[in-house]
Design a protein around this motif. Sequence first.
Motif, short mmCIF file in Angstrom:
data_model
loop_
_atom_site.label_atom_id
_atom_site.label_comp_id
_atom_site.label_asym_id
_atom_site.label_seq_id
_atom_site.Cartn_x
_atom_site.Cartn_y
_atom_site.Cartn_z
N ASN A 239 62.24 45.73 74.39
CA ASN A 239 60.92 45.84 75.05
C ASN A 239 60.65 44.65 75.97
OD1 ASN A 239 60.19 43.75 73.39
ND2 ASN A 239 58.38 44.74 72.56
N ASP A 245 56.95 48.41 76.68
CA ASP A 245 57.80 48.53 77.87
C ASP A 245 59.25 48.67 77.43
OD1 ASP A 245 58.83 48.54 80.38
OD2 ASP A 245 58.54 46.40 80.76
N TRP A 246 59.55 49.83 76.88
CA TRP A 246 60.88 50.02 76.30
C TRP A 246 61.84 50.60 77.32
CZ3 TRP A 246 62.10 48.05 71.71
CH2 TRP A 246 61.05 47.73 70.84
N TYR A 284 61.21 50.82 66.87
CA TYR A 284 61.35 49.38 67.06
C TYR A 284 61.75 48.72 65.76
CZ TYR A 284 56.69 48.85 65.00
OH TYR A 284 55.63 48.87 64.16
#
Length: 308
Positions: A239, A245-246, A284
Amino acid sequence: MWLFKYIAFTLFVLIECKKFRFDYPNYDSEVDGWFKFHRIPAVWRDARLRCRMEGAVLASPNDFPLLGGLKRVIADNVGTSRGVYLGANARFSKGDFSSIAGVPLARMPVDWLPNEPDNLDNNEECLMMMSNGSIADVSCSRVLPYVCYKKSTPDMLINDCGTTDKEYNLEPRTGSCYKFHRVSRTWPRAYMACTAEGGHLAIINSQQEALVLKEIFANNSPAQVSINSRETMHIGIHNWNERADWTTINGEPIPEPEHHVYFQGQPDTEEFCGGMMRDGELGYSWCGVIRPFVCEMKPDSLQQEINK
Ligand SMILES: [Ca+2]
Ligand SMILES: [Ca+2]
């Protein structure tokens, strides 16, 4: 004439066999192996690990041929004013220097620099060598350039994936090769391992590839993975320290899979890295947690010549 052709062909094959990888370009017949100079300095621990991950060892002057080879590499790349780390160290027991291959310092054809060894502040457990072959004891936390060495062995075969690492397998559905690492590492160390092996953390470029990675994970049961956190593996998603914001580690968008992508809800303040769970879902993961991981490489990535 045929004899000449046969000899020429045999020589060609023999020379061709002396290949390792593009970043170890020059076979050195005197040491029966290859050297690689690492210009970016590192602490000793990282230098040793990177050489190991490249399938080599942090070089030591174990004998006269290795000493000569190392001196040439240092002179060509560092000059006479700086030194490089050696693989020889005394980290297990103060004063007991030996190479990673187990050769004690007393057996190495080297001399100390003037006023060395001094074990300054009782904190010098690593060795540095200059281009003239003289050595000094230094702190292992210094950052120094270093040299990796790969010895040629009869069982070294370059496989379909362009590597001597037998754990890389070519996957026809994606045209990439993959290696599942059962020894768990943090995400940054996993990234380092894949890069050193000549590839990168696995990047999902298609739903087909997501399925391939899921299958690779399924083929390695939790019992086969070395340590806890066996239900998620690191892959090449990050990210960039920006919430939500991957992207892939190459900055590409992640293909929308049929399954959900659980990237929502992470705290703002911490850095997160991408992982895949055993059911194939992406999510994540704390970068510092040690997990298994998958590296990917193209079959030609390690053997491609570079044009400078
Ligand atoms: Ca010293
Ligand atoms: Ca890929």
